[in-house]
Design a protein around this motif. Structure first.
Motif, PDB file in Angstrom:
ATOM      1  N   GLY A 143      -3.124  -1.350  13.677  1.00  0.00           N
ATOM      2  CA  GLY A 143      -2.482  -2.110  12.408  1.00  0.00           C
ATOM      3  C   GLY A 143      -3.228  -2.126  11.472  1.00  0.00           C
ATOM      4  O   GLY A 143      -4.548  -1.586  10.805  1.00  0.00           O
ATOM      5  N   SER A 144      -3.661  -3.431  10.811  1.00  0.00           N
ATOM      6  CA  SER A 144      -4.415  -3.780  10.504  1.00  0.00           C
ATOM      7  C   SER A 144      -5.227  -4.955  10.622  1.00  0.00           C
ATOM      8  O   SER A 144      -5.696  -5.945   9.809  1.00  0.00           O
ATOM      9  N   THR A 145      -5.731  -5.617  11.627  1.00  0.00           N
ATOM     10  CA  THR A 145      -6.737  -6.423  11.731  1.00  0.00           C
ATOM     11  C   THR A 145      -7.090  -5.553  13.338  1.00  0.00           C
ATOM     12  O   THR A 145      -6.285  -4.867  14.283  1.00  0.00           O
ATOM     13  N   ASN A 170     -13.463  -6.398   8.483  1.00  0.00           N
ATOM     14  CA  ASN A 170     -12.643  -4.941   7.784  1.00  0.00           C
ATOM     15  C   ASN A 170     -12.831  -3.627   8.749  1.00  0.00           C
ATOM     16  O   ASN A 170     -13.596  -3.683   9.433  1.00  0.00           O
ATOM     17  N   PRO A 171     -11.662  -3.120   7.924  1.00  0.00           N
ATOM     18  CA  PRO A 171     -11.533  -2.070   8.541  1.00  0.00           C
ATOM     19  C   PRO A 171     -12.932  -1.204   8.276  1.00  0.00           C
ATOM     20  O   PRO A 171     -13.802  -1.059   7.188  1.00  0.00           O
TER      21      PRO A 171
END
Length: 189
Positions: free
Chosen positions: A122-124, A52-53
């Motif tokens: 980004g999101s990864t 997770n971030p």
């Protein structure tokens, strides 16, 4: 003759435990495979990238130096105290214009080194294929690895094993990264 036998028995009872102790210590390191005088070889455990971030509720800012213009924070939920001697964590670096970079790193206290495992883009999470251990720089303005190592993650060259102590050390009211920030009057800022 009886006195001589008594003396021999007394000497035997005194020397028997000593002899057994010496025999127990005289194991051949080549047979056991363990040489107590051999240098320890570092073996890093497997490192998995976070799933997770950073968790916004557990982000803790920390002090680095008076010379830096960046802001630094660590996600306290991400701190992992590894059995291999590495403390892994997510760190957030924020520039003066507000741009942030999120990184997953590790610190070795025994050798005062750090490693960048990957970045959040980004999101990864993206692994760093060129990741290697680097010396922690203690004399640069953006010395955040040194601040974390000296102020929270390490006790000199030993890894801090208690997560509560680490989180307490990161408290912004007391955390200084081992360097007290003072103005010219000696007042802590």
């Amino acid at each position: 003759m009886i006195k001589l036998r008594t003396i021999n028995i007394r000497i035997s009872t005194l020397l028997l435990p000593l002899g057994l102790a010496l025999v127990g210590c005289a194991g051949d390191p080549l047979e056991s495979g363990v040489d107590p005088f051999a240098p320890m070889v570092f073996k890093e455990g497997a490192t998995a990238m976070p799933l997770n971030p950073p968790n916004k509720a557990s982000i803790q800012p920390f002090y680095v130096s008076q010379q830096t213009i960046f802001k630094f924070a660590v996600d306290t939920n991400s701190i992992l105290i590894g059995n291999d001697g590495i403390t892994r964590y997510i760190v957030i670096l924020t520039s003066p214009n507000g741009n942030s970079q999120v990184q997953y790193e590790g610190i070795r206290c025994d050798s005062f080194q750090w490693r960048l495992y990957g970045t959040f883009e980004g999101s990864t999470w993206k692994e760093n294929p060129l990741s290697s251990w680097r010396a922690i720089q203690d004399n640069t303005p953006n010395r955040y690895q040194a601040a974390l190592a000296q102020g929270a993650f390490c006790n000199f060259t030993s890894q801090e094993k208690n997560i509560k102590n680490i989180i307490q050390s990161l408290n912004p009211n007391g955390f200084t990264g081992q360097i007290k920030p003072t103005n010219s009057y000696g007042v802590v800022n």
